[in-house]
Design a protein around this motif. Structure first.
Motif, PDB file in Angstrom:
ATOM      1  N   ILE A 192      21.430  19.619  62.276  1.00 14.34           N
ATOM      2  CA  ILE A 192      22.003  20.043  61.140  1.00 14.34           C
ATOM      3  C   ILE A 192      23.403  19.370  60.754  1.00 14.34           C
ATOM      4  O   ILE A 192      24.329  19.148  61.647  1.00 14.34           O
ATOM      5  CB  ILE A 192      22.302  21.532  60.539  1.00 14.34           C
ATOM      6  N   ARG A 193      23.874  18.751  59.647  1.00 16.32           N
ATOM      7  CA  ARG A 193      25.056  17.993  59.333  1.00 16.32           C
ATOM      8  C   ARG A 193      25.712  18.994  58.318  1.00 16.32           C
ATOM      9  O   ARG A 193      25.112  19.587  57.431  1.00 16.32           O
ATOM     10  CB  ARG A 193      24.732  16.642  58.579  1.00 16.32           C
ATOM     11  N   THR A 194      27.130  19.096  58.929  1.00 17.01           N
ATOM     12  CA  THR A 194      27.613  20.477  58.263  1.00 17.01           C
ATOM     13  C   THR A 194      28.947  19.681  57.507  1.00 17.01           C
ATOM     14  O   THR A 194      29.699  18.824  58.201  1.00 17.01           O
ATOM     15  CB  THR A 194      28.203  21.379  58.992  1.00 17.01           C
ATOM     16  N   ALA A 195      29.496  20.286  56.436  1.00 16.06           N
ATOM     17  CA  ALA A 195      30.650  20.056  55.630  1.00 16.06           C
ATOM     18  C   ALA A 195      31.401  21.493  55.776  1.00 16.06           C
ATOM     19  O   ALA A 195      30.824  22.304  55.399  1.00 16.06           O
ATOM     20  CB  ALA A 195      30.477  19.205  54.581  1.00 16.06           C
ATOM     21  N   TYR A 196      32.693  21.089  55.349  1.00 21.75           N
ATOM     22  CA  TYR A 196      33.566  22.166  54.958  1.00 21.75           C
ATOM     23  C   TYR A 196      34.438  21.996  53.855  1.00 21.75           C
ATOM     24  O   TYR A 196      35.143  21.092  53.947  1.00 21.75           O
ATOM     25  CB  TYR A 196      34.372  22.767  56.309  1.00 21.75           C
ATOM     26  N   VAL A 197      34.701  23.017  53.147  1.00 25.08           N
ATOM     27  CA  VAL A 197      35.354  22.718  51.848  1.00 25.08           C
ATOM     28  C   VAL A 197      36.562  24.076  52.038  1.00 25.08           C
ATOM     29  O   VAL A 197      36.153  25.186  51.920  1.00 25.08           O
ATOM     30  CB  VAL A 197      34.570  23.079  50.641  1.00 25.08           C
ATOM     31  N   GLY A 198      37.582  23.668  51.987  1.00 28.40           N
ATOM     32  CA  GLY A 198      38.839  24.576  52.202  1.00 28.40           C
ATOM     33  C   GLY A 198      39.308  25.301  51.241  1.00 28.40           C
ATOM     34  O   GLY A 198      40.653  25.162  50.835  1.00 28.40           O
ATOM     35  N   LYS A 199      38.587  25.808  50.259  1.00 27.24           N
ATOM     36  CA  LYS A 199      38.901  26.391  49.150  1.00 27.24           C
ATOM     37  C   LYS A 199      38.115  27.759  49.002  1.00 27.24           C
ATOM     38  O   LYS A 199      36.983  27.881  49.191  1.00 27.24           O
ATOM     39  CB  LYS A 199      38.581  25.609  47.806  1.00 27.24           C
ATOM     40  N   ALA A 200      38.840  28.669  48.188  1.00 28.25           N
ATOM     41  CA  ALA A 200      38.117  30.083  48.239  1.00 28.25           C
ATOM     42  C   ALA A 200      37.289  29.919  46.795  1.00 28.25           C
ATOM     43  O   ALA A 200      37.838  30.633  45.731  1.00 28.25           O
ATOM     44  CB  ALA A 200      39.200  31.037  48.153  1.00 28.25           C
ATOM     45  N   LEU A 201      36.132  29.599  46.906  1.00 24.92           N
ATOM     46  CA  LEU A 201      35.602  29.335  45.735  1.00 24.92           C
ATOM     47  C   LEU A 201      34.454  30.784  45.367  1.00 24.92           C
ATOM     48  O   LEU A 201      34.081  30.888  44.134  1.00 24.92           O
ATOM     49  CB  LEU A 201      34.280  28.134  45.800  1.00 24.92           C
ATOM     50  N   TYR A 202      34.186  31.635  46.445  1.00 22.26           N
ATOM     51  CA  TYR A 202      33.701  32.408  46.206  1.00 22.26           C
ATOM     52  C   TYR A 202      34.551  33.802  46.088  1.00 22.26           C
ATOM     53  O   TYR A 202      35.632  33.825  46.909  1.00 22.26           O
ATOM     54  CB  TYR A 202      32.718  32.953  47.283  1.00 22.26           C
ATOM     55  N   GLN A 203      34.290  34.896  45.099  1.00 27.28           N
ATOM     56  CA  GLN A 203      35.146  36.009  45.053  1.00 27.28           C
ATOM     57  C   GLN A 203      34.394  37.139  45.644  1.00 27.28           C
ATOM     58  O   GLN A 203      33.449  37.523  44.775  1.00 27.28           O
ATOM     59  CB  GLN A 203      35.744  36.099  43.697  1.00 27.28           C
ATOM     60  N   TYR A 204      34.708  37.727  46.750  1.00 24.37           N
ATOM     61  CA  TYR A 204      33.672  38.868  47.269  1.00 24.37           C
ATOM     62  C   TYR A 204      34.584  40.125  46.815  1.00 24.37           C
ATOM     63  O   TYR A 204      35.589  40.574  47.412  1.00 24.37           O
ATOM     64  CB  TYR A 204      33.786  38.638  48.842  1.00 24.37           C
ATOM     65  N   ASP A 205      33.941  40.899  45.946  1.00 20.15           N
ATOM     66  CA  ASP A 205      34.565  41.959  45.248  1.00 20.15           C
ATOM     67  C   ASP A 205      34.060  43.458  45.808  1.00 20.15           C
ATOM     68  O   ASP A 205      33.015  43.802  45.780  1.00 20.15           O
ATOM     69  CB  ASP A 205      34.334  41.947  43.970  1.00 20.15           C
ATOM     70  N   LEU A 206      35.124  44.046  46.672  1.00 17.11           N
ATOM     71  CA  LEU A 206      34.798  45.290  47.570  1.00 17.11           C
ATOM     72  C   LEU A 206      35.033  46.438  46.606  1.00 17.11           C
ATOM     73  O   LEU A 206      34.909  47.459  46.818  1.00 17.11           O
ATOM     74  CB  LEU A 206      35.388  45.491  48.738  1.00 17.11           C
ATOM     75  N   THR A 207      35.513  46.017  45.343  1.00 19.48           N
ATOM     76  CA  THR A 207      35.881  47.273  44.361  1.00 19.48           C
ATOM     77  C   THR A 207      34.569  48.179  43.996  1.00 19.48           C
ATOM     78  O   THR A 207      34.546  49.205  43.897  1.00 19.48           O
ATOM     79  CB  THR A 207      36.492  46.593  43.045  1.00 19.48           C
ATOM     80  N   GLN A 208      33.632  47.349  43.704  1.00 20.66           N
ATOM     81  CA  GLN A 208      32.269  48.101  43.561  1.00 20.66           C
ATOM     82  C   GLN A 208      31.176  47.975  44.492  1.00 20.66           C
ATOM     83  O   GLN A 208      30.294  48.318  44.389  1.00 20.66           O
ATOM     84  CB  GLN A 208      31.635  47.544  42.076  1.00 20.66           C
ATOM     85  N   ASN A 209      31.455  47.061  45.353  1.00 23.73           N
ATOM     86  CA  ASN A 209      30.557  46.615  46.497  1.00 23.73           C
ATOM     87  C   ASN A 209      30.654  47.776  47.470  1.00 23.73           C
ATOM     88  O   ASN A 209      31.465  48.129  48.092  1.00 23.73           O
ATOM     89  CB  ASN A 209      31.095  45.198  46.970  1.00 23.73           C
ATOM     90  N   SER A 210      29.410  48.190  47.845  1.00 23.38           N
ATOM     91  CA  SER A 210      29.284  49.334  48.751  1.00 23.38           C
ATOM     92  C   SER A 210      28.265  49.245  50.226  1.00 23.38           C
ATOM     93  O   SER A 210      27.770  50.107  50.733  1.00 23.38           O
ATOM     94  CB  SER A 210      28.259  50.322  48.249  1.00 23.38           C
ATOM     95  N   SER A 211      28.684  47.781  50.300  1.00 21.07           N
ATOM     96  CA  SER A 211      27.746  47.217  51.505  1.00 21.07           C
ATOM     97  C   SER A 211      28.735  47.434  52.807  1.00 21.07           C
ATOM     98  O   SER A 211      28.126  47.010  53.973  1.00 21.07           O
ATOM     99  CB  SER A 211      27.423  45.924  51.380  1.00 21.07           C
ATOM    100  N   SER A 212      30.069  47.697  52.859  1.00 19.71           N
ATOM    101  CA  SER A 212      30.575  47.931  54.183  1.00 19.71           C
ATOM    102  C   SER A 212      30.374  49.013  54.901  1.00 19.71           C
ATOM    103  O   SER A 212      29.681  49.858  54.556  1.00 19.71           O
ATOM    104  CB  SER A 212      32.369  47.885  53.776  1.00 19.71           C
ATOM    105  N   ILE A 213      30.828  48.690  56.128  1.00 23.30           N
ATOM    106  CA  ILE A 213      30.324  49.782  57.303  1.00 23.30           C
ATOM    107  C   ILE A 213      30.804  50.994  56.914  1.00 23.30           C
ATOM    108  O   ILE A 213      30.248  52.116  56.935  1.00 23.30           O
ATOM    109  CB  ILE A 213      30.587  49.303  58.776  1.00 23.30           C
ATOM    110  N   THR A 214      32.010  51.071  56.449  1.00 26.39           N
ATOM    111  CA  THR A 214      32.657  52.341  55.944  1.00 26.39           C
ATOM    112  C   THR A 214      32.118  53.158  54.791  1.00 26.39           C
ATOM    113  O   THR A 214      32.468  54.408  54.419  1.00 26.39           O
ATOM    114  CB  THR A 214      34.341  52.190  56.023  1.00 26.39           C
ATOM    115  N   ASN A 215      31.590  52.271  53.876  1.00 24.51           N
ATOM    116  CA  ASN A 215      31.190  52.920  52.672  1.00 24.51           C
ATOM    117  C   ASN A 215      29.850  53.642  52.985  1.00 24.51           C
ATOM    118  O   ASN A 215      29.548  54.532  52.226  1.00 24.51           O
ATOM    119  CB  ASN A 215      31.248  51.872  51.584  1.00 24.51           C
ATOM    120  N   ILE A 216      28.944  52.756  53.297  1.00 19.96           N
ATOM    121  CA  ILE A 216      27.350  53.324  53.598  1.00 19.96           C
ATOM    122  C   ILE A 216      27.156  53.797  54.910  1.00 19.96           C
ATOM    123  O   ILE A 216      26.004  54.236  55.206  1.00 19.96           O
ATOM    124  CB  ILE A 216      26.345  52.421  53.070  1.00 19.96           C
TER     125      ILE A 216
END
Length: 306
Positions: A192-216
């Motif tokens: 596999i050929r891999t590249a890396y982009v050093g920018k925070a393009l994705y916004q992971y919002d835990l405000t409403q997200n209930s998938s963390s270990i402590t939440n569920i």
């Protein structure tokens, strides 16, 4: 025509944040993409919102299904993708307007099969930047790094890397299913050929997200299962040190949460040798875990200050 990028959006009861997610996708500067929304049996307005967006944009397709969990929803998505590359976006998160443009340029200019990028984690009204740069882009290092750089949604993946290799999500595993999926992709694609982009393009919002270990309240057994399944199916020799470190890290997490792992010795006892061999975490972490495995009660105060 085959789109450059397929975007899979599994959605379940996220009506409050779903429009923001879809607006962030339809507002992309890059236009050659399709969106596959998998409505996983939502009982709120999520399905209706999905249908409204699909009625306005022919690139958006919606699949309504009975609730089966995020692994089954994502599998339904990859069963229907037609794009050269695939990106996953959770319905309570969002992406920046130039995300697809940045990722596709990195993929094509570097002839990459996998593009890894950074993300922002949003919680408690604060934004935390998470650097996801791999140790190196060599396969053996990537395999080890993926025990930690494991989110699926911060990776653009060439569709052939999972489709041609028959890599699928394991239904019934809804904690760490993305972790197992990306590890399997790497194990099946040593070139596999891999590249890396050093920018925070994705916004992971835990405000409403209930998938963390402590939440569920994910149990230790649930969190260990993807790693155990991967170890049982593939040769992890190139990444043994990372596997050991991951086991110790998980054990320490549950040492601090006895309510989620009441029988610590039974759960982590079979991994004692991995814990002993683990490197890369503070020495006291291993000491405290081994004390617990030997039946020695660890004072809660030690954990609060460690």
């Amino acid at each position: 025509m085959t789109p450059n990028i397929s975007i899979i959006v599994p959605a379940y009861n996220t009506e409050k944040s779903f429009q923001r997610c879809l607006d962030s996708i339809t507002g992309q500067s890059f236009r050659d993409y399709e969106v596959l929304i998998i409505d996983d049996g939502s009982i709120d307005a999520t399905g209706t919102i999905a249908d409204e967006y699909a009625s306005r944009d022919s690139r958006i397709k919606v699949l309504h299904k009975q609730n089966g969990g995020v692994a089954a929803a994502r599998q339904d998505g990859i069963d229907h993708v037609s794009g050269e590359y695939t990106l996953f976006v959770d319905s309570d998160d969002y992406i920046l307007p130039n995300t697809l443009q940045e990722l596709y340029y990195a993929a094509t200019s570097q002839k990459a099969d996998l593009v890894i990028f950074d993300f922002n984690l949003i919680r408690n009204n604060k934004v935390e930047y998470w650097n996801q740069q791999p140790t190196s882009l060599k396969w053996e290092h990537l395999l080890g790094d993926m025990f930690y750089l494991c989110p699926l949604w911060n990776k653009l993946i060439r569709t052939a890397c999972f489709r041609d290799q028959g890599v699928r999500f394991v239904e019934g595993i809804n904690a760490g299913e993305d972790h197992l999926f990306i590890l399997k992709i790497l194990a099946c694609n040593p070139l596999i050929r891999t590249a890396y982009v050093g920018k925070a393009l994705y916004q992971y919002d835990l405000t409403q997200n209930s998938s963390s270990i402590t939440n569920i309240g994910i149990s230790a057994e649930q969190r260990l299962l993807p790693l155990v399944l991967f170890r049982n199916e593939y040769d992890i020799t190139p990444a043994q040190a990372s596997f050991d470190k991951a086991i110790l890290h998980i054990a320490y997490d549950y040492l601090k949460r006895p309510d989620l792992c009441p029988d610590f010795k039974k759960v982590f006892g079979p991994f004692k040798q991995n814990i002993k061999a683990a490197k890369g975490l503070p020495f006291h972490v291993k000491v405290l875990v081994l004390l617990k495995l030997h039946g020695i009660t660890v004072p809660l105060g030690w954990l609060k200050h460690s």
